[in-house]
Enzyme design. Structure first.
Site, PDB file in Angstrom:
ATOM      1  N   ALA A 102       0.854  -1.188   0.000  1.00  0.00           N
ATOM      2  CA  ALA A 102       0.000   0.000   0.000  1.00  0.00           C
ATOM      3  C   ALA A 102       0.892   1.241   0.000  1.00  0.00           C
ATOM      4  CB  ALA A 102      -0.890   0.012   1.243  1.00  0.00           C
ATOM      5  N   LYS A 103       0.332   2.385  -0.238  1.00  0.00           N
ATOM      6  CA  LYS A 103       1.073   3.645  -0.103  1.00  0.00           C
ATOM      7  C   LYS A 103       0.067   4.763   0.119  1.00  0.00           C
ATOM      8  CE  LYS A 103       5.445   4.968  -0.402  1.00  0.00           C
ATOM      9  NZ  LYS A 103       6.601   4.143   0.021  1.00  0.00           N
TER      10      LYS A 103
END
Ligand code: NAD
Length: 409
Positions: free
Chosen positions: A101-102
């Site tokens: 994720a980011k």
């Protein structure tokens, strides 16, 4: 080429070797969830400010999603998307039980007071608390955020869900951070390099190094490679660069930077323009600052025989092609800089165990993780006769695809 296009290029090259069908490729590359939130808060003067925040959750087939949150005025959603997918591949390369994720907020953190930053971070957490968590998605620091930001997120999250320090990593030690996390990315880079050089019959101490970036990754890499006997002959930061063909005294340079906030003017070397760092006559080039710095246009000027990617996506695919033609070996970001997320995993494991590991244990487990991943990469290179980047994508995609299939995708 945009960061997403570049990642897709690498993904497809590896998916071709694995003969992954198109439909499965689409599922593997498409993010699981994309979140966009409006974060309003009161400024110190009482006025209302609002900023847009994002969290891209790419894949969770191998475990909770994992990835940093960056605060930067020029947040590019395309890049956040690419970075989220790179986290999926990175955690898979080093076989952590995580997905990718980011997150980001389009804000210049330097333009806010500490109080404003805290209120912004708490608002962002309020908007995200239902979709993050120790077994869902675990943020960490990235550009423009730090251990303090993670402490605010953990505290705000606790108001909704109770004490749960494993919701974020990269926390201050006092709040459940791991010993050794600060140095982890630079240390992982050293362990990865030891594996590579050993496999070629060399040692770290035989070579000269140029490092672009002297922040967390660059300065720890400089210090640890220097301690291992490597000769660091050039270092650049955002202000410029310094070099000494006999080798820079890294502890003295760190002391100089602590006082002067720049590598320039260091008495133990001569200043030179920062953009020339990539063409210094060294054995090993370590980009440890920005993405996209090695391009088709400048790859021909690189004199190093090895490129170790401390930064995320520093090399454009066009530069990779030049390096391949010139037999320059590249250790790719999704392996080379995975030491940071590996020790983040150890932090998460310590929080869940409610038991602190000694730093020696953290470093030993990090070394074991980097060596195991290198053994797998070397095997895939032999099998497919490919470069390290393709091998890393093959290893990662194969692991993620197998997990997805076993879960019934
Ligand atoms: P940082 O903010 O601590 O340091 C960045 C450094 O880059 C600073 O020294 C800055 O002066 C320098 N810099 C900025 N622009 C430059 C330019 N144009 N030329 C030369 N130097 C320049 O950041 P960091 O945590 O060290 O991260 C660096 C890179 O490594 C980023 O790509 C980041 O995504 C990646 N990374 C970091 C970690 C981590 O654990 N910190 C983990 C994996 C990957």
């Amino acid at each position: 080429m945009s960061p997403t296009e570049a990642t897709l290029t690498y993904f497809n090259a590896a998916a071709d070797l694995l003969q992954i069908p198109d439909r499965e490729r689409y599922a593997l590359i498409t993010p699981y969830r994309e979140i966009k939130v409006e974060c309003g808060f009161a400024r110190d003067d009482g006025s209302l400010a609002t900023f847009v925040g994002y969290r891209i959750q790419h894949d969770n087939s191998r475990g909770p999603m994992k990835g940093g949150i960056r605060y930067h005025p020029a947040v590019d959603l395309n890049e956040v998307n690419a970075l989220a997918s790179l986290m999926t591949w990175k955690t898979a390369v080093v076989d952590l039980p995580f997905g990718g994720a980011k997150g980001a907020i389009a804000v210049d953190p330097k333009s806010l007071s500490a109080g404003e930053l805290q209120r912004l971070t708490r608002t962002f957490t309020q908007k995200l608390h239902d979709v993050i968590g120790p077994y869902t998605d675990i943020p960490a620091p990235d550009m423009g955020t730090n251990a303090q930001t993670m402490a605010w997120i953990a505290d705000e999250y606790a108001k909704f869900h109770g004490f749960a320090p494993a919701v974020v990593t990269g926390k201050p030690i006092e709040l459940g951070g791991s010993l050794g996390r600060d140095a982890a990315t630079g240390r992982g880079l050293l362990y990865a390099t030891e594996c590579l050089l050993e496999s070629l019959g060399h040692t770290v101490s035989q070579f000269t190094y140029a490092i672009q970036g002297f922040g967390n990754v660059g300065s720890w890499a400089a210090r640890l490679f220097h301690e291992a006997g490597g000769k660091i002959v050039a270092v650049a930061d955002v202000t410029g660069a310094v070099r000494n063909p006999r080798g820079l005294d890294i502890p003295a340079l760190m002391a100089h930077v602590a006082i002067n906030k720049t590598v320039q003017g260091f008495p133990g070397g001569e200043d030179f323009p920062g953009e020339e760092i990539i063409s210094q006559p060294v054995d090993v080039l370590i980009p440890a600052a920005l993405g996209g710095v090695l391009t088709g246009a400048n790859a021909g000027s690189v004199k190093a025989r090895f490129v170790l990617e401390g930064a995320n996506h520093p090399t454009e695919p066009e530069a990779d092609a030049v390096f391949a033609a010139r037999k320059i070996i590249v250790l790719p970001d999704i392996y080379a800089n995975a030491g940071g997320v590996t020790v983040s995993y150890f932090e998460w494991a310590q929080n869940i165990q409610q038991y602190r590991w000694e730093e020696a244990r953290v470093n030993a487990e990090l070394r074991r993780t980097m060596r195991m991943a290198f053994t797998s990469l070397a095997e895939i290179r032999r099998q497919y006769l490919c470069d390290f980047r393709t091998a890393a994508f093959v290893l990662a995609i194969d692991r993620v695809a197998r997990a997805s299939r076993l879960r019934g995708m």
